[in-house]
Scaffold this active site. Structure first.
Site, PDB file in Angstrom:
ATOM      1  N   ASP A  12      26.713  50.244  60.482  1.00 50.74           N
ATOM      2  CA  ASP A  12      26.460  50.929  59.215  1.00 50.74           C
ATOM      3  C   ASP A  12      26.681  49.883  58.128  1.00 50.74           C
ATOM      4  O   ASP A  12      27.803  49.406  57.936  1.00 50.74           O
ATOM      5  CB  ASP A  12      27.466  52.080  59.094  1.00 50.74           C
ATOM      6  CG  ASP A  12      27.394  52.791  57.749  1.00 50.74           C
ATOM      7  OD1 ASP A  12      26.715  52.295  56.839  1.00 50.74           O
ATOM      8  OD2 ASP A  12      28.048  53.846  57.634  1.00 50.74           O
ATOM      9  N   ASP A 137      26.407  59.495  65.066  1.00 44.61           N
ATOM     10  CA  ASP A 137      26.927  59.166  63.734  1.00 44.61           C
ATOM     11  C   ASP A 137      28.015  60.172  63.361  1.00 44.61           C
ATOM     12  O   ASP A 137      27.971  61.326  63.785  1.00 44.61           O
ATOM     13  CB  ASP A 137      25.785  59.207  62.712  1.00 44.61           C
ATOM     14  CG  ASP A 137      26.229  58.682  61.347  1.00 44.61           C
ATOM     15  OD1 ASP A 137      27.136  57.820  61.311  1.00 44.61           O
ATOM     16  OD2 ASP A 137      25.679  59.131  60.330  1.00 44.61           O
ATOM     17  N   TYR A 240      41.082  53.148  57.117  1.00 43.85           N
ATOM     18  CA  TYR A 240      39.825  53.866  57.353  1.00 43.85           C
ATOM     19  C   TYR A 240      38.694  53.177  56.610  1.00 43.85           C
ATOM     20  O   TYR A 240      38.749  52.998  55.393  1.00 43.85           O
ATOM     21  CB  TYR A 240      39.946  55.329  56.894  1.00 43.85           C
ATOM     22  CG  TYR A 240      38.643  56.078  57.062  1.00 43.85           C
ATOM     23  CD1 TYR A 240      38.183  56.394  58.333  1.00 43.85           C
ATOM     24  CD2 TYR A 240      37.869  56.427  55.967  1.00 43.85           C
ATOM     25  CE1 TYR A 240      36.976  57.049  58.512  1.00 43.85           C
ATOM     26  CE2 TYR A 240      36.665  57.091  56.136  1.00 43.85           C
ATOM     27  CZ  TYR A 240      36.224  57.393  57.403  1.00 43.85           C
ATOM     28  OH  TYR A 240      35.033  58.041  57.574  1.00 43.85           O
ATOM     29  N   LYS A 243      33.527  55.770  60.282  1.00 45.00           N
ATOM     30  CA  LYS A 243      33.772  56.187  61.662  1.00 45.00           C
ATOM     31  C   LYS A 243      33.080  55.218  62.621  1.00 45.00           C
ATOM     32  O   LYS A 243      32.171  54.491  62.241  1.00 45.00           O
ATOM     33  CB  LYS A 243      33.256  57.617  61.834  1.00 45.00           C
ATOM     34  CG  LYS A 243      34.133  58.501  62.700  1.00 45.00           C
ATOM     35  CD  LYS A 243      35.556  58.519  62.282  1.00 45.00           C
ATOM     36  CE  LYS A 243      36.478  59.146  63.288  1.00 45.00           C
ATOM     37  NZ  LYS A 243      37.867  58.907  62.913  1.00 45.00           N
ATOM     38  N   ASP A 245      31.139  55.747  65.294  1.00 45.90           N
ATOM     39  CA  ASP A 245      29.727  56.042  65.503  1.00 45.90           C
ATOM     40  C   ASP A 245      29.167  55.307  66.721  1.00 45.90           C
ATOM     41  O   ASP A 245      28.347  54.377  66.599  1.00 45.90           O
ATOM     42  CB  ASP A 245      28.927  55.706  64.223  1.00 45.90           C
ATOM     43  CG  ASP A 245      29.444  56.493  63.032  1.00 45.90           C
ATOM     44  OD1 ASP A 245      30.157  57.499  63.230  1.00 45.90           O
ATOM     45  OD2 ASP A 245      29.151  56.101  61.895  1.00 45.90           O
TER      46      ASP A 245
HETATM   47  P1  13P Z   1      30.196  56.784  58.323  1.00 50.19           P
HETATM   48  O1  13P Z   1      31.244  56.339  59.291  1.00 50.19           O
HETATM   49  O2  13P Z   1      28.964  57.233  59.010  1.00 50.19           O
HETATM   50  O3  13P Z   1      29.943  55.731  57.311  1.00 50.19           O
HETATM   51  O4  13P Z   1      30.727  58.068  57.551  1.00 50.19           O
HETATM   52  C1  13P Z   1      31.895  57.912  56.835  1.00 50.19           C
HETATM   53  C2  13P Z   1      32.335  59.083  56.045  1.00 50.19           C
HETATM   54  O5  13P Z   1      33.452  59.016  55.577  1.00 50.19           O
HETATM   55  C3  13P Z   1      31.475  60.272  55.863  1.00 50.19           C
HETATM   56  O6  13P Z   1      32.117  61.265  55.080  1.00 50.19           O
HETATM   57 MG    MG Z   2      28.492  55.110  56.146  1.00 50.17          MG
HETATM   58 MG    MG Z   3      27.720  56.039  60.280  1.00 49.29          MG
END
Ligand code: 13P
Ligand code: MG
Ligand code: MG
Length: 389
Positions: A12, A137, A240, A243, A245
């Site tokens: 990402d 995702d 953090y 995620k 994914d």
């Molecule tokens: P991603 O990990 O897909 O970037 O999403 C992060 C997030 O905090 C969505 O609310």
């Molecule tokens: Mg993202």
């Molecule tokens: Mg993502």
């Protein structure tokens, strides 16, 4: 012997208007690089997106963990990051957690799943090569634990375990301890199923710590069926950053489960850790490839493409988008309804992620400062008891 490696590397590196999907210039910059590499470093390649993640699916001859291939993917993600920066997109470069990886990008942010196999149309067991690529995702690597357990350990889900004498010989599951963060080693346990199915179940009960990383056939022990990217971004970044994914490769047919068996568990809409801020527990929805994440709470989503590979390792010219098919519409509706009902409980208890998952987010700072305000009531209690006599 024609050895081919299938590599899926996903990151990402920015998205439009929040964590939705990458922009066209981002995808084009990766696609043009992949096109130029085909026939040189790559045999074949395809660029897709699932939510805000870009996946590069590649076949080549350089083996698993090849630094040239990983560096190529990293450079593609850097190019897409520049496009994201130019467009003022959200989270530009989000998953590129180091300045420059030493070679292998595993542990540097991007998710990696790879399998090397022999591509031989004259082979007795594998004259054809069919495989699935999953990309999920808004969720953690444990997201594949339920479906993989159901397919490889449970004949109530996968009748093929009973029907095929080759599948009946069982599988070897490699399960990784994702809390083991030493830079120079991974902590892995290899368990034979069906004999060790309950031991596998005990580990997979905790999807935040343990995940299936690989599965091998026991009928042909050299044949790897499954590879899953199983690293934790928050363990790498120390906070953090988004995620994990995860992506997964699942080879199918012949000595392996059939694709229709592999996708069966996704009908449930099983609960995974993820969605909004990566901090909730939500059911995962099967979606068409290139679907943006657009709903309330960033519902976790998973895509699945089915491919065939020719004798030379070419696969990308045609594919079937399994979860894009109409047969998954009723599952999608069911999963969204399940999510809506579940989210009515807000943050209390099971609907929010475990403290192990939240350990890298703001809630822990609040808990730490509140901790100082707690008092022991022992003295008060004694006084109070006396007072009532
Ligand atoms: P991603 O990990 O897909 O970037 O999403 C992060 C997030 O905090 C969505 O609310
Ligand atoms: Mg993202
Ligand atoms: Mg993502």
């Amino acid at each position: 012997m024609n050895k081919v490696t299938l590599s899926v590397i996903k990151a990402d590196v920015g998205s439009i208007g929040g964590h939705t999907r990458p922009s066209e210039p981002m995808l084009s910059s990766v696609q043009s690089r992949v096109r130029s590499a085909i026939g040189k470093m790559l045999i074949d390649g395809l660029v897709t997106c699932t939510g805000d993640d870009i996946a590069i699916i590649m076949s080549h001859k350089r083996g698993v963990g090849a630094s040239e291939i990983h560096r190529f993917a990293w450079d593609c993600f850097l190019a897409a990051t520049s496009e994201a920066q130019i467009g003022g997109l959200y989270g530009a470069g989000q998953d590129l957690l180091v300045d420059a990886p030493s070679g292998n990008v595993r542990g540097a942010g991007p998710a990696v799943a790879e399998i090397e196999f022999t591509r031989d149309p004259k082979s007795k067991d594998r004259p054809a090569e069919a495989f699935l690529i999953f990309a999920a995702d808004k969720c953690s690597p444990g997201a594949y634990s339920f479906p993989l357990y159901a397919v490889f350990c449970d004949p109530m889900h996968n009748g093929g375990l009973l029907l095929s004498p080759k599948l009946h010989q069982g599988f070897t599951l490699s399960i990784i301890d994702m809390d083991h963060t030493a830079k120079d080693s991974d902590r892995i346990v290899r368990l034979h199923v069906p004999e060790r199915t309950w031991d596998v179940a005990c580990l997979l009960q905790n999807p935040d710590r343990f995940a299936i990383e690989a599965i091998h056939s026991r009928y042909q022990p050299d044949e790897q069926v499954v590879s899953v990217s199983a690293t934790r971004l928050h363990n790498i970044a120390g906070k953090y950053t988004g995620k994990d994914d995860p992506v997964a490769i699942v080879r199918t047919q012949g000595i392996f489960p059939a694709p229709e068996e592999v996708v069966e568990p996704y009908q449930l809409g099983h609960f995974v850790t993820g969605d909004c801020r990566g901090s909730h527990v939500m059911p995962i929805m099967p979606v068409a490839i290139n679907t943006p994440v657009a709903g309330p709470f960033c519902l976790p989503v998973v895509s699945c493409l089915a491919f065939s590979m020719d004798a030379e390792g070419v696969f990308a010219k045609d594919y079937v988008d399994l979860f894009g098919n109409v047969v998954w519409d009723s599952t999608r509706l069911k999963v969204q309804q399940k999510a809506d009902e579940w989210r009515r409980q807000g943050f209390i208890g099971s609907t929010m992620a475990s403290h192990a998952e939240l350990a890298y987010t703001g809630i822990m700072e609040t808990l730490a400062s509140l901790d100082k305000e707690f008092v022991l009531r022992k003295e008060e209690l004694v006084g109070g008891t006396k007072g009532t006599k």
